[in-house]
Design an enzyme around this catalytic site. Structure first.
Site, PDB file in Angstrom:
ATOM      1  N   PRO A  12       0.790  -1.124   0.088  1.00  0.00           N
ATOM      2  CA  PRO A  12       0.062   0.207   0.046  1.00  0.00           C
ATOM      3  C   PRO A  12       0.943   1.279   0.028  1.00  0.00           C
ATOM      4  O   PRO A  12       1.657   1.357   0.694  1.00  0.00           O
ATOM      5  CB  PRO A  12      -0.932  -0.113   1.322  1.00  0.00           C
ATOM      6  CG  PRO A  12      -0.125  -1.031   2.085  1.00  0.00           C
ATOM      7  CD  PRO A  12       0.592  -2.134   1.284  1.00  0.00           C
ATOM      8  N   ASN A  13       0.394   2.329  -0.619  1.00  0.00           N
ATOM      9  CA  ASN A  13       0.968   3.634  -0.689  1.00  0.00           C
ATOM     10  C   ASN A  13       2.217   3.716  -1.740  1.00  0.00           C
ATOM     11  O   ASN A  13       2.818   4.663  -1.837  1.00  0.00           O
ATOM     12  CB  ASN A  13       0.974   4.338   0.514  1.00  0.00           C
ATOM     13  CG  ASN A  13      -0.302   4.320   1.265  1.00  0.00           C
ATOM     14  OD1 ASN A  13      -1.272   4.830   0.920  1.00  0.00           O
ATOM     15  ND2 ASN A  13      -0.154   3.673   2.472  1.00  0.00           N
ATOM     16  N   ARG A  20       5.203  10.857  -2.419  1.00  0.00           N
ATOM     17  CA  ARG A  20       4.741  10.598  -0.770  1.00  0.00           C
ATOM     18  C   ARG A  20       5.996  10.806  -0.092  1.00  0.00           C
ATOM     19  O   ARG A  20       7.025  10.019  -0.208  1.00  0.00           O
ATOM     20  CB  ARG A  20       4.488   9.133  -0.863  1.00  0.00           C
ATOM     21  CG  ARG A  20       4.232   8.672   0.481  1.00  0.00           C
ATOM     22  CD  ARG A  20       4.242   7.035   0.161  1.00  0.00           C
ATOM     23  NE  ARG A  20       3.895   6.601   1.844  1.00  0.00           N
ATOM     24  CZ  ARG A  20       4.193   5.372   2.169  1.00  0.00           C
ATOM     25  NH1 ARG A  20       4.819   4.453   1.277  1.00  0.00           N
ATOM     26  NH2 ARG A  20       3.922   5.131   3.131  1.00  0.00           N
ATOM     27  N   TYR A  25      11.231   8.856   1.508  1.00  0.00           N
ATOM     28  CA  TYR A  25      11.019   7.749   0.648  1.00  0.00           C
ATOM     29  C   TYR A  25      11.915   8.055  -0.755  1.00  0.00           C
ATOM     30  O   TYR A  25      11.890   7.520  -1.731  1.00  0.00           O
ATOM     31  CB  TYR A  25       9.647   7.379   0.339  1.00  0.00           C
ATOM     32  CG  TYR A  25       9.114   6.603   1.373  1.00  0.00           C
ATOM     33  CD1 TYR A  25       9.436   5.425   2.108  1.00  0.00           C
ATOM     34  CD2 TYR A  25       7.976   7.427   2.227  1.00  0.00           C
ATOM     35  CE1 TYR A  25       8.796   5.391   3.272  1.00  0.00           C
ATOM     36  CE2 TYR A  25       7.291   6.889   3.181  1.00  0.00           C
ATOM     37  CZ  TYR A  25       7.926   5.790   3.884  1.00  0.00           C
ATOM     38  OH  TYR A  25       7.058   5.241   4.782  1.00  0.00           O
ATOM     39  N   ASN A  77       8.302  -5.500  -0.486  1.00  0.00           N
ATOM     40  CA  ASN A  77       8.198  -4.306   0.048  1.00  0.00           C
ATOM     41  C   ASN A  77       6.492  -4.178   0.455  1.00  0.00           C
ATOM     42  O   ASN A  77       5.670  -3.842  -0.454  1.00  0.00           O
ATOM     43  CB  ASN A  77       8.551  -3.094  -0.583  1.00  0.00           C
ATOM     44  CG  ASN A  77       8.468  -1.836   0.527  1.00  0.00           C
ATOM     45  OD1 ASN A  77       7.820  -1.790   1.469  1.00  0.00           O
ATOM     46  ND2 ASN A  77       8.873  -0.784   0.083  1.00  0.00           N
ATOM     47  N   ALA A  80       2.862  -0.611   4.881  1.00  0.00           N
ATOM     48  CA  ALA A  80       2.574  -0.704   6.294  1.00  0.00           C
ATOM     49  C   ALA A  80       2.057  -2.118   6.723  1.00  0.00           C
ATOM     50  O   ALA A  80       2.115  -2.284   7.895  1.00  0.00           O
ATOM     51  CB  ALA A  80       1.409   0.135   6.506  1.00  0.00           C
ATOM     52  N   GLU A 101      12.686  -9.559   2.216  1.00  0.00           N
ATOM     53  CA  GLU A 101      12.045  -8.023   2.713  1.00  0.00           C
ATOM     54  C   GLU A 101      12.761  -6.955   2.428  1.00  0.00           C
ATOM     55  O   GLU A 101      13.896  -6.758   2.357  1.00  0.00           O
ATOM     56  CB  GLU A 101      11.768  -8.120   4.143  1.00  0.00           C
ATOM     57  CG  GLU A 101      11.080  -6.883   4.665  1.00  0.00           C
ATOM     58  CD  GLU A 101      11.147  -6.965   6.257  1.00  0.00           C
ATOM     59  OE1 GLU A 101      12.054  -7.563   6.816  1.00  0.00           O
ATOM     60  OE2 GLU A 101      10.261  -6.445   6.933  1.00  0.00           O
ATOM     61  N   HIS A 103      12.824  -2.492   2.349  1.00  0.00           N
ATOM     62  CA  HIS A 103      12.235  -1.017   2.646  1.00  0.00           C
ATOM     63  C   HIS A 103      13.160  -0.031   1.902  1.00  0.00           C
ATOM     64  O   HIS A 103      14.355  -0.221   2.084  1.00  0.00           O
ATOM     65  CB  HIS A 103      12.032  -1.026   4.147  1.00  0.00           C
ATOM     66  CG  HIS A 103      11.203  -2.030   4.846  1.00  0.00           C
ATOM     67  ND1 HIS A 103       9.835  -2.078   4.446  1.00  0.00           N
ATOM     68  CD2 HIS A 103      11.365  -3.054   5.327  1.00  0.00           C
ATOM     69  CE1 HIS A 103       9.116  -3.089   5.073  1.00  0.00           C
ATOM     70  NE2 HIS A 103      10.223  -3.755   5.580  1.00  0.00           N
ATOM     71  N   ARG A 110      12.659   4.572  12.898  1.00  0.00           N
ATOM     72  CA  ARG A 110      11.487   5.483  12.796  1.00  0.00           C
ATOM     73  C   ARG A 110      10.698   5.142  14.104  1.00  0.00           C
ATOM     74  O   ARG A 110      10.946   4.747  15.044  1.00  0.00           O
ATOM     75  CB  ARG A 110      10.761   5.073  11.488  1.00  0.00           C
ATOM     76  CG  ARG A 110      11.885   5.478  10.286  1.00  0.00           C
ATOM     77  CD  ARG A 110      11.170   5.369   8.956  1.00  0.00           C
ATOM     78  NE  ARG A 110      10.063   6.189   8.715  1.00  0.00           N
ATOM     79  CZ  ARG A 110       8.986   5.906   7.956  1.00  0.00           C
ATOM     80  NH1 ARG A 110       9.283   4.923   7.176  1.00  0.00           N
ATOM     81  NH2 ARG A 110       7.917   6.660   7.827  1.00  0.00           N
TER      82      ARG A 110
HETATM   83  C1  DQA Z   1       8.231   1.207   3.947  1.00  0.00           C
HETATM   84  C2  DQA Z   1       8.033   1.395   5.421  1.00  0.00           C
HETATM   85  C3  DQA Z   1       6.987   1.276   5.991  1.00  0.00           C
HETATM   86  O1  DQA Z   1       7.091   1.437   7.291  1.00  0.00           O
HETATM   87  C4  DQA Z   1       5.666   2.176   5.722  1.00  0.00           C
HETATM   88  O2  DQA Z   1       4.432   1.828   6.119  1.00  0.00           O
HETATM   89  C5  DQA Z   1       5.829   1.870   3.904  1.00  0.00           C
HETATM   90  C6  DQA Z   1       7.262   2.235   3.273  1.00  0.00           C
HETATM   91  C7  DQA Z   1       9.485   1.531   3.351  1.00  0.00           C
HETATM   92  O3  DQA Z   1       9.672   0.946   2.212  1.00  0.00           O
HETATM   93  O4  DQA Z   1      10.294   2.134   3.797  1.00  0.00           O
HETATM   94  O5  DQA Z   1       4.803   1.824   3.291  1.00  0.00           O
HETATM   95  O6  DQA Z   1       7.863   0.030   3.681  1.00  0.00           O
END
Ligand code: DQA
Length: 145
Positions: A12-13, A20, A25, A77, A80, A101, A103, A110
């Protein structure tokens, strides 16, 4: 078998990358990252299939598909959902395909609620904190598997 294929699954997002919270990011869009992954994959003799969904169940389905299609590895990735999704944890545990995984940011530096990773508890390994380069580093790790 698609044993030179890597799925790059984004949660998501992450469709909003580029605009964003760019101070966290970065300014690369997901398409920019996909382009860089495709170039690097070609050099490594691999192929990438980059996908994004805002829906948890799509990510679960794609993890199952990764196993059914015999892909080499998954870069995940989960956004959240990383910090909330026992369903993703269980999906990773349910398949033999290695899941890395990824990120952009380093969740450990954070907010407290980002310090738990259900994905990380099931994944083969984690790469976090290098911005868009996290994906390229994860691809290099996948190539070594
Ligand atoms: C994220 C880190 C997550 O905590 C966050 O909710 C994201 C992006 C990252 O790529 O840094 O959506 O996965």
């Amino acid at each position: 078998m698609a044993d030179n294929l890597i799925y790059v699954l984004n949660g998501p997002n992450l469709n909003l990358l580029g605009t964003r919270e760019p101070e966290i990011y970065g300014r690369d869009t997901l398409d920019d990252i996909a382009g860089r992954l495709e170039d690097r994959a070609r050099e490594l003799g691999l192929e990438v299939d980059v996908r994004q969904s805002n829906h948890e169940g799509h990510l679960v389905d794609w993890l199952h598909e990764a196993q059914a299609e015999g892909v080499k590895a998954v870069l995940l990735n989960a956004g959240a959902y990383t910090h909330t999704s026992i369903a993703l944890h269980d999906a990773i545990k349910s398949i033999r395909t290695p899941v890395i995984e990824v990120h952009l940011s380093n969740p450990h530096t954070r907010e407290e609620f980002r310090h738990i990773s259900y994905v990380g508890r099931a994944a083969k390994g984690t790469i976090a904190g290098f911005g868009a380069a996290s994906y390229l580093l994860a691809l290099a790790a996948a190539a070594e598997l």
